[in-house]
Write a protein that holds these residues in place. Sequence first.
Motif, short mmCIF file in Angstrom:
data_model
loop_
_atom_site.label_atom_id
_atom_site.label_comp_id
_atom_site.label_asym_id
_atom_site.label_seq_id
_atom_site.Cartn_x
_atom_site.Cartn_y
_atom_site.Cartn_z
N ILE A 114 81.56 -27.73 72.64
CA ILE A 114 81.95 -26.43 73.19
C ILE A 114 81.07 -25.38 72.53
O ILE A 114 80.89 -25.39 71.30
N LYS A 115 80.52 -24.48 73.33
CA LYS A 115 79.63 -23.44 72.80
C LYS A 115 80.25 -22.08 73.09
O LYS A 115 80.65 -21.79 74.22
N VAL A 116 80.34 -21.24 72.06
CA VAL A 116 80.88 -19.88 72.18
C VAL A 116 79.71 -18.93 71.91
O VAL A 116 79.13 -18.96 70.81
N THR A 164 79.85 -13.98 61.38
CA THR A 164 79.26 -12.81 62.01
C THR A 164 78.20 -13.30 62.98
O THR A 164 77.35 -14.12 62.61
N ARG A 165 78.24 -12.83 64.20
CA ARG A 165 77.27 -13.21 65.23
C ARG A 165 76.73 -11.94 65.86
O ARG A 165 77.47 -11.00 66.13
N LYS A 166 75.45 -11.94 66.15
CA LYS A 166 74.83 -10.84 66.89
C LYS A 166 74.83 -11.20 68.37
O LYS A 166 75.00 -12.37 68.73
N ASP A 167 74.61 -10.21 69.23
CA ASP A 167 74.54 -10.48 70.66
C ASP A 167 73.53 -11.60 70.93
O ASP A 167 72.43 -11.62 70.38
N GLY A 168 73.94 -12.55 71.76
CA GLY A 168 73.09 -13.68 72.12
C GLY A 168 73.19 -14.87 71.17
O GLY A 168 72.75 -15.95 71.51
N GLU A 169 73.76 -14.69 69.99
CA GLU A 169 73.93 -15.80 69.06
C GLU A 169 75.19 -16.57 69.42
O GLU A 169 76.08 -16.06 70.09
N ILE A 216 81.10 -22.03 76.90
CA ILE A 216 80.53 -23.11 77.71
C ILE A 216 81.21 -24.40 77.29
O ILE A 216 81.11 -24.82 76.13
N ALA A 217 81.95 -25.00 78.21
CA ALA A 217 82.69 -26.23 77.93
C ALA A 217 82.86 -27.00 79.23
O ALA A 217 82.80 -26.42 80.31
#
Length: 62
Positions: A22-24, A5-10, A39-40
């Motif tokens: 790689i960053k999602v 679970t991720r919140k906006d911006g996480e 971001i990759a």
Amino acid sequence: MLVVTRKDGEALVITPENGPEIKVVMIHNSGNTARMGIIAPQSVTIDREEIHLKKREGKRRG
């Protein structure tokens, strides 16, 4: 399968042993739709699953 679970911006960071990081990032979540940023390095191919499957099928056909 990892379910998170991720919140906006996480974000999630994927770090392969022999590859670039790689960053999602969760941009926005509304109902059953989520907007994510990835971001990759340019050398990493990123496709939606349906596009990936079409490309893979095309390679099999030759």
